[in-house]
Design a protein around this motif. Structure first.
Motif, mmCIF file in Angstrom:
data_model
loop_
_atom_site.group_PDB
_atom_site.id
_atom_site.type_symbol
_atom_site.label_atom_id
_atom_site.label_comp_id
_atom_site.label_asym_id
_atom_site.label_seq_id
_atom_site.Cartn_x
_atom_site.Cartn_y
_atom_site.Cartn_z
ATOM 1 N N GLN A 196 18.888 -19.089 24.690
ATOM 2 C CA GLN A 196 19.527 -18.238 23.684
ATOM 3 C C GLN A 196 18.849 -18.373 22.322
ATOM 4 N N LYS A 197 18.334 -19.574 22.010
ATOM 5 C CA LYS A 197 17.697 -19.793 20.719
ATOM 6 C C LYS A 197 16.414 -18.983 20.554
ATOM 7 N N GLN A 198 15.787 -18.584 21.674
ATOM 8 C CA GLN A 198 14.490 -17.912 21.589
ATOM 9 C C GLN A 198 14.584 -16.391 21.572
ATOM 10 N N ILE A 199 15.726 -15.857 21.961
ATOM 11 C CA ILE A 199 15.804 -14.409 22.155
ATOM 12 C C ILE A 199 15.631 -13.636 20.856
ATOM 13 N N CYS A 200 16.395 -13.958 19.817
ATOM 14 C CA CYS A 200 16.303 -13.199 18.563
ATOM 15 C C CYS A 200 14.925 -13.305 17.905
ATOM 16 N N PRO A 201 14.297 -14.494 17.859
ATOM 17 C CA PRO A 201 12.933 -14.542 17.320
ATOM 18 C C PRO A 201 11.954 -13.645 18.073
ATOM 19 N N LEU A 202 12.131 -13.544 19.403
ATOM 20 C CA LEU A 202 11.244 -12.683 20.181
ATOM 21 C C LEU A 202 11.502 -11.207 19.887
ATOM 22 N N VAL A 203 12.760 -10.844 19.704
ATOM 23 C CA VAL A 203 13.088 -9.463 19.326
ATOM 24 C C VAL A 203 12.507 -9.147 17.950
ATOM 25 N N ALA A 204 12.625 -10.099 17.023
ATOM 26 C CA ALA A 204 12.045 -9.903 15.687
ATOM 27 C C ALA A 204 10.534 -9.722 15.772
ATOM 28 N N ASP A 205 9.899 -10.484 16.668
ATOM 29 C CA ASP A 205 8.453 -10.331 16.854
ATOM 30 C C ASP A 205 8.123 -8.945 17.396
ATOM 31 N N ALA A 206 8.934 -8.447 18.316
ATOM 32 C CA ALA A 206 8.685 -7.121 18.891
ATOM 33 C C ALA A 206 8.745 -6.040 17.818
ATOM 34 N N VAL A 207 9.693 -6.188 16.891
ATOM 35 C CA VAL A 207 9.797 -5.221 15.789
ATOM 36 C C VAL A 207 8.613 -5.377 14.832
ATOM 37 N N THR A 229 0.816 -1.217 0.000
ATOM 38 C CA THR A 229 0.000 0.000 0.000
ATOM 39 C C THR A 229 0.850 1.268 0.000
ATOM 40 N N GLY A 230 2.189 1.098 -0.004
ATOM 41 C CA GLY A 230 3.045 2.274 0.055
ATOM 42 C C GLY A 230 3.302 2.743 1.468
ATOM 43 N N ARG A 231 2.834 1.980 2.439
ATOM 44 C CA ARG A 231 3.108 2.310 3.827
ATOM 45 C C ARG A 231 4.343 1.538 4.296
ATOM 46 N N PRO A 232 4.972 1.990 5.387
ATOM 47 C CA PRO A 232 6.207 1.342 5.833
ATOM 48 C C PRO A 232 5.955 0.007 6.502
ATOM 49 N N ALA A 233 6.930 -0.876 6.396
ATOM 50 C CA ALA A 233 6.936 -2.138 7.107
ATOM 51 C C ALA A 233 8.347 -2.350 7.638
ATOM 52 N N VAL A 234 8.468 -2.739 8.899
ATOM 53 C CA VAL A 234 9.783 -2.897 9.513
ATOM 54 C C VAL A 234 10.019 -4.349 9.882
ATOM 55 N N SER A 235 11.286 -4.719 9.938
ATOM 56 C CA SER A 235 11.651 -6.078 10.338
ATOM 57 C C SER A 235 13.048 -6.060 10.919
ATOM 58 N N SER A 236 13.337 -7.074 11.725
ATOM 59 C CA SER A 236 14.677 -7.229 12.274
ATOM 60 C C SER A 236 15.547 -7.884 11.201
ATOM 61 N N ASP A 237 16.474 -7.109 10.665
ATOM 62 C CA ASP A 237 17.270 -7.577 9.536
ATOM 63 C C ASP A 237 18.330 -8.578 9.966
ATOM 64 N N SER A 238 18.961 -8.342 11.097
ATOM 65 C CA SER A 238 19.937 -9.278 11.640
ATOM 66 C C SER A 238 19.907 -9.170 13.147
ATOM 67 N N CYS A 239 20.274 -10.242 13.810
ATOM 68 C CA CYS A 239 20.221 -10.258 15.271
ATOM 69 C C CYS A 239 21.246 -11.236 15.805
ATOM 70 N N SER A 240 21.851 -10.859 16.910
ATOM 71 C CA SER A 240 22.743 -11.775 17.626
ATOM 72 C C SER A 240 22.450 -11.642 19.108
ATOM 73 N N ALA A 241 22.493 -12.775 19.799
ATOM 74 C CA ALA A 241 22.236 -12.785 21.235
ATOM 75 C C ALA A 241 23.197 -13.746 21.902
ATOM 76 N N THR A 242 23.750 -13.310 23.010
ATOM 77 C CA THR A 242 24.647 -14.171 23.778
ATOM 78 C C THR A 242 24.252 -14.136 25.242
ATOM 79 N N VAL A 243 24.369 -15.285 25.883
ATOM 80 C CA VAL A 243 24.066 -15.411 27.302
ATOM 81 C C VAL A 243 25.375 -15.644 28.031
ATOM 82 N N GLY A 244 25.729 -14.708 28.921
ATOM 83 C CA GLY A 244 27.004 -14.818 29.612
ATOM 84 C C GLY A 244 27.053 -15.998 30.560
ATOM 85 N N SER A 245 26.038 -16.169 31.376
ATOM 86 C CA SER A 245 26.026 -17.272 32.326
ATOM 87 C C SER A 245 24.602 -17.633 32.689
ATOM 88 N N ALA A 246 24.422 -18.886 33.055
ATOM 89 C CA ALA A 246 23.127 -19.356 33.532
ATOM 90 C C ALA A 246 23.394 -20.262 34.722
#
Length: 472
Positions: free
Chosen positions: A188-199, A143-160
């Motif tokens: 760690q596998k779930q973090i980037c998909p959730l960030v992409a969903d937020a965007v 429609t000519g309106r903007p659409a946003v997406s997470s183009d790239s993402c990296s996530a690291t977990v220091g300690s658990a």
């Protein structure tokens, strides 16, 4: 996600390209910071929805040998995002970074060892040193309106770190290292998909952008992009068409927008510069629609006014009117001959209007007998202001000049009538115009956006609106 909402404007595909924009929008560092705060709230909410599936395993633990374990019913109890930043990459886009984040969860554990010994209890998991980096791309939808997406993402977990409670938990805490790694990988596998969903969750909001905003039954205003955005280190400038059109008929006016540049200011989150071209395109549209006219009768003039629209009053200045049309009421038709023209100078907005004034005598059978036609040149000062999400105005008369165009009752001097018509303009025409101008014209907005701490300055060739915003 205020920042991304406004960045979404850059993805609009213009239907036509012009040399200069009618409207410019600047998102400042203050606005970017507000967007970061909103964005962190959304991402924090998303991370709180992490779901870790039940899992089990077997590990050798000295001195008891093989231990079978299972973890279940795991759920988030706390998410913290103490450090985050949004950076503009000049000429490119947006990067979002989150550091030193932490997530706490709890769940149930169960173990079996030495083949016959079983035990169970609860556990706490504390994830620390979580970092996230993502880039946000901005595209245009169908429609000519903007659409946003997470183009790239990296996530690291220091300690658990896992701590068991209940049963012989003092013993099981000895083999938490094996479980720490499994839980860290699962999370760690779930973090980037959730960030992409937020965007991606921004897209329904971006679809509310008023690319083509209806003003009334005659006009609409277009806010599509006319050039690529200018992305700087601390701000983003957007160039919008900012042109009024007749609904269903996009005819270009015989004039173009003049170039203008927004001044370097950073007190507000957002700055909107609207050129004289935008306002003059509105005048062009309404003139084409034939609605820049007003019929004036005596009942529209305040009863306290000594000016009455009848042949007796006008007969005092034009005796032949009183002789030819004695005792009749009159009607005036004020109609623009060409679109009014607005000019902006520092602290001053002026409108020049050219119109005709046709006077009629109203016969007993309601037919109209033309008396004369005057040419009217008027200058008015315009006070511009922002009302809710619209730009509104009010005008006051500066001066007017009358000349005789045509007379049906013989020649007469126009000069004596100037005070009468000046009174008609002030008492009827100007108030009628101000009623319409007070309704306002929509500014470029997205979703449930509210303007706060708004200031308006009139500069050379454009007005500058500085404002903070709030999204609900």
């Amino acid at each position: 996600m205020f920042l991304c909402c406004w960045l979404g404007l850059v993805a609009l595909i213009p239907t036509t390209l012009s040399t200069n924009p009618g409207v410019k929008v600047r998102l400042t560092e203050k606005g970017i910071e507000y967007g970061r705060q909103l964005g962190m709230a959304v991402i924090q909410q998303k991370l709180g929805s992490i779901k870790i599936p039940d899992f089990s395993g077997t590990e050798k633990v000295s001195p008891i040998g093989k231990v079978q374990y299972s973890l279940s019913n795991m759920h988030i109890v706390n998410v913290g995002l103490p450090k985050s930043s949004v950076d503009l990459v000049p000429g490119t886009g947006v990067t979002l970074s989150i550091g030193d984040a932490f997530i706490s969860l709890n769940g149930n554990w169960r173990v079996k060892y030495l083949r016959i010994i079983k035990d169970s209890g609860s556990f706490d998991l504390n994830v620390n040193g979580l970092s996230i980096a993502t880039t946000i791309s901005i595209k245009s939808d169908e429609t000519g309106r903007p659409a946003v997406s997470s183009d790239s993402c990296s996530a690291t977990v220091g300690s658990a770190k896992v701590k068991f409670h209940g049963g012989a938990s003092w013993l099981y805490n000895l083999f938490t290292t094996f479980i720490d790694k499994a839980l860290r990988n699962a999370m760690q596998k779930q973090i980037c998909p959730l960030v992409a969903d937020a965007v991606s969750d921004l897209n329904p909001q971006l679809k509310t952008l008023n690319v083509l905003a209806k003003v009334d039954k005659y006009a609409e205003i277009e806010y599509s992009m006319v050039s690529s955005p200018t992305v700087l280190k601390s701000s983003i400038d957007l160039s919008l068409k900012g042109e009024f059109y007749n609904i269903g008929k996009h005819q270009e006016p015989p004039f173009s927008p003049a170039a203008f540049n927004l001044p370097p200011q950073n007190n507000n989150m957002l700055y909107i510069g609207m050129s004289a071209f935008t306002v003059n395109s509105a005048a062009f549209v309404y003139n084409n629609a034939g609605v820049l006219s007003l019929s004036i009768t005596d009942d529209m003039i305040p009863k306290s006014s000594p000016i009455r629209l009848n042949t007796k009053t006008f007969g005092a200045f034009i005796p032949q009117i009183a002789k030819q049309f004695p005792g009749l009421m009159m009607k005036l038709l004020v109609k623009t001959e060409k679109p009014p023209t607005l000019t902006f100078e520092p602290n001053n907005a002026t409108v020049q209007a050219t119109a005709t004034v046709t006077a009629f005598a109203i016969q007993p059978n309601s037919t109209l007998s033309p008396l004369f036609v005057l040419n009217l040149e008027a200058s008015v000062s315009a006070r511009m202001f922002v009302s809710e999400m619209k730009l509104a105005a009010a005008v006051t008369l500066n001066k007017m000049d009358l000349t005789l165009d045509k007379s049906y009752v013989g020649d007469f001097q126009v000069g004596p009538l100037e005070n009468v018509f000046q009174g008609v303009l002030k008492l009827v025409v100007i108030p009628a115009v101000n009623v319409q101008l007070a309704k306002g014209y929509p500014l470029p907005t997205i979703g449930k956006m509210k303007l706060m701490n708004t200031q308006l300055d009139v500069l050379k060739d454009y007005i500058l609106i500085g404002t903070d915003v709030q999204f609900s």
